[in-house]
Design a protein around this motif. Structure first.
Motif, mmCIF file in Angstrom:
data_model
loop_
_atom_site.group_PDB
_atom_site.id
_atom_site.type_symbol
_atom_site.label_atom_id
_atom_site.label_comp_id
_atom_site.label_asym_id
_atom_site.label_seq_id
_atom_site.Cartn_x
_atom_site.Cartn_y
_atom_site.Cartn_z
ATOM 1 N N THR A 226 12.524 10.754 -5.736
ATOM 2 C CA THR A 226 12.664 11.259 -4.369
ATOM 3 C C THR A 226 14.019 10.910 -3.750
ATOM 4 O O THR A 226 14.303 11.291 -2.624
ATOM 5 C CB THR A 226 11.578 10.674 -3.439
ATOM 6 N N VAL B 78 0.838 -1.193 0.000
ATOM 7 C CA VAL B 78 0.000 0.000 0.000
ATOM 8 C C VAL B 78 0.886 1.262 0.000
ATOM 9 O O VAL B 78 1.952 1.278 0.639
ATOM 10 C CB VAL B 78 -0.964 -0.018 1.215
ATOM 11 N N GLU C 97 5.547 9.832 -10.703
ATOM 12 C CA GLU C 97 5.351 11.272 -10.574
ATOM 13 C C GLU C 97 5.839 12.006 -11.832
ATOM 14 O O GLU C 97 5.126 12.807 -12.398
ATOM 15 C CB GLU C 97 6.126 11.752 -9.338
HETATM 16 P P1 GDP Z 1 -0.897 2.673 -3.982
HETATM 17 O O1 GDP Z 1 -1.502 2.561 -2.628
HETATM 18 O O2 GDP Z 1 0.207 1.650 -4.160
HETATM 19 O O3 GDP Z 1 -1.869 2.640 -5.108
HETATM 20 O O4 GDP Z 1 -0.139 4.081 -4.002
HETATM 21 P P2 GDP Z 1 -0.580 5.486 -4.646
HETATM 22 O O5 GDP Z 1 -0.475 5.424 -6.128
HETATM 23 O O6 GDP Z 1 -1.867 5.883 -4.064
HETATM 24 O O7 GDP Z 1 0.601 6.421 -4.131
HETATM 25 C C1 GDP Z 1 0.812 6.697 -2.774
HETATM 26 C C2 GDP Z 1 1.433 8.075 -2.614
HETATM 27 O O8 GDP Z 1 2.733 8.109 -3.198
HETATM 28 C C3 GDP Z 1 0.636 9.170 -3.297
HETATM 29 O O9 GDP Z 1 0.653 10.307 -2.461
HETATM 30 C C4 GDP Z 1 1.401 9.431 -4.589
HETATM 31 O O10 GDP Z 1 1.253 10.744 -5.031
HETATM 32 C C5 GDP Z 1 2.832 9.149 -4.158
HETATM 33 N N1 GDP Z 1 3.650 8.663 -5.282
HETATM 34 C C6 GDP Z 1 3.370 7.609 -6.079
HETATM 35 N N2 GDP Z 1 4.362 7.440 -6.986
HETATM 36 C C7 GDP Z 1 5.268 8.403 -6.768
HETATM 37 C C8 GDP Z 1 6.525 8.759 -7.396
HETATM 38 O O11 GDP Z 1 7.017 8.133 -8.322
HETATM 39 N N3 GDP Z 1 7.184 9.828 -6.857
HETATM 40 C C9 GDP Z 1 6.704 10.555 -5.815
HETATM 41 N N4 GDP Z 1 7.422 11.574 -5.383
HETATM 42 N N5 GDP Z 1 5.537 10.254 -5.221
HETATM 43 C C10 GDP Z 1 4.824 9.198 -5.682
#
Ligand code: GDP
Length: 461
Positions: A143, A25, A209
């Motif tokens: 990041t 998650v 991102e």
């Molecule tokens: P999931 O639970 O695996 O579906 O994760 P999400 O796609 O909802 O991402 C979780 C958080 O990480 C969100 O706030 C996204 O904006 C952030 N996030 C996801 N991928 C990246 C990335 O490649 N870079 C950065 N900086 N943030 C990311």
């Protein structure tokens, strides 16, 4: 139809590989899927990328636009990639086809800063068990301190061992992931050093991102599908449809409907289908096949448009009578000119293929789908926790009646995964001292039960 006609109508083509996205998650599964869809839209070819039910199709032409110099479309004869829209291993293990995984290949998303987490390990177990080839997307590379973002660029072209873009921080984190994979029995390396993607796991640094690394990711997915799955991708496009139920839900104006993926053949609006249900195979006549309308049309019209037919591999919403008992993850077969009894037997066999061994003594497990039931039972088997009853559906009083017959105090328990607990059952459980565990994350569900067992054992000492 005569045999001869049937033969000439048979049309063998390669179907679109089905891709699932798994991972812990917050590691970026949803963002990655969004980014792939977004990149596809940006790559132009308006209308080329299509939103379906439960899945998004990205055609080869769009992939090669995104991947630029990395992909020469003439190298491929697969039509593109079909991404299952609901990420996570819950949906992955639910989506079965002929007893195996519905997805042909998977992307395991790992947050490069956070590394392997419980759900990453769960996903790996499931991928191993279903023998699904996968690659690792080392996400959020943007990041890592010192990383120079290079938006929407392939990382391979701009990043190698000598490049100043591989900061020591990035290297260290990527090699931690490679190390974790090797601890779990895989040989893995940065993807551009991997020769055989079926024997070895390729790690692709990406950023959902900025879009960096997405071209590389798509390139590796295409290569993987093309080289290793070509034979299994052969389908009879005009034959009777074969598919899997993604979800059973109410759709306004249509009653209970099925969201489904058709992975072989074609389903038509006048077909009779056989679907796996709680009480066994359901035979019913399709009333309508539905597709989402483009957003701008929804304002004036119904959300869905009716279509005459849908061919593999594709998502569709099926409206038909008698679907209330259908189960997510169950098979769908189009009857058409096939023998009715044979098709029903096929569906029955697929339903019974689920590998849950129950014993005289043990806990009760209830889950929302066959796939999740299977995943939980395999986790419990690893911990040598026996199961007395394993079923799809809400927790009912009769489940409590079964649980209370357990001899071991630790077995007077019901593990409920993503299902309702009926009020009567909850009351009865309290009354009969049967412990209820509810969660929609497998490891948390089992952890909750483990804590309970530890507490009982300690109190007995
Ligand atoms: P999931 O639970 O695996 O579906 O994760 P999400 O796609 O909802 O991402 C979780 C958080 O990480 C969100 O706030 C996204 O904006 C952030 N996030 C996801 N991928 C990246 C990335 O490649 N870079 C950065 N900086 N943030 C990311």
């Amino acid at each position: 139809m005569s045999d001869q006609e049937a033969t000439t109508e048979t049309e063998h083509t390669l179907r679109t590989p089905i891709v699932a996205v798994l991972g812990h998650v917050d590691h970026g599964k949803t963002s990655l899927l969004d980014r792939i869809r977004g990149s596809a839209v940006t790559a132009g070819e308006s209308g080329a990328i299509t939103q379906h039910i439960g899945a998004t199709a990205v055609p080869l032409s769009v992939i090669s636009d995104i991947a630029g110099e990395l992909v020469d479309p003439t190298d491929f004869d697969l039509p593109g990639l079909l991404f299952i829209d609901t990420p996570g291993h819950h949906s992955f293990s639910t989506l079965r086809s002929r007893g195996g995984a519905l997805a042909d290949i998977a992307i395991l998303v790992v947050d490069v800063n956070d590394g392997f987490q419980p759900q990453t390990l769960e996903a790996i177990d499931i991928l191993k068990r279903t023998q699904t080839p996968f690659i690792v997307a080392a996400n959020k590379i943007d990041t890592v301190p010192g990383w120079n973002p290079n938006e929407n660029q392939p990382v391979q072209v701009t990043m190698d061992a000598q490049s100043d873009r591989v900061t020591s921080d990035a290297n260290e984190k990527l090699y931690e992931i490679i190390g974790e994979l090797s601890d779990n029995g895989f040989s893995a390396d940065m993807y551009w050093r991997v020769q055989n993607f079926q024997a070895n796991i390729g790690v692709v640094p990406v950023s959902a991102e900025t879009g960096e690394g997405i071209p590389d990711l798509l390139t590796v997915m295409m290569g993987l599908s093309q080289r290793y799955m070509k034979e299994e991708m052969e389908i009879d496009a005009s034959g009777p449809g074969v598919g899997t139920v993604l979800e059973v839900k109410d759709t306004q104006g249509f009653g209970t409907t099925l969201d489904a993926i058709i992975y072989d053949g074609t389903i038509r609006a006048d077909d009779t289908i056989v679907v796996g249900g709680l009480q066994g195979p359901i035979v019913t006549d399709v009333r309508a096949l539905l597709r989402p309308r483009p957003l701008e049309e929804i304002r004036t019209e119904q959300e869905f448009e009716q279509v005459d037919a849908v061919a593999a591999a594709d998502g569709v919403k099926i409206a038909a009578p008698d679907l209330d008992d259908a189960i997510a993850g169950a098979p769908i077969r189009v009857l058409r000119d096939r023998d009715r009894a044979e098709v029903i037997a096929e569906v029955e066999e697929e339903l019974s293929e689920i590998e849950v061994t129950t014993q005289e003594e043990g806990v009760v497990v209830k889950a929302d789908t066959l796939g999740s039931l299977e995943a939980i039972s395999s986790t419990l088997a690893e911990e040598e926790i026996p199961i007395m009853r394993a079923e799809v559906g809400a927790v009912a009083p009769r489940d409590v009646r079964v649980a209370e017959t357990a001899n071991e105090p630790t077995h007077r328990a019901i593990l409920a995964f993503s299902v309702d607990v009926l009020d009567d059952a909850r009351r009865l459980a309290e009354q009969e001292d049967v412990k209820l565990f509810e969660d929609d994350v497998i490891y948390q569900l089992v952890e909750g039960y483990d804590d309970h067992v530890t507490a009982i054992e300690e109190s007995q000492q």
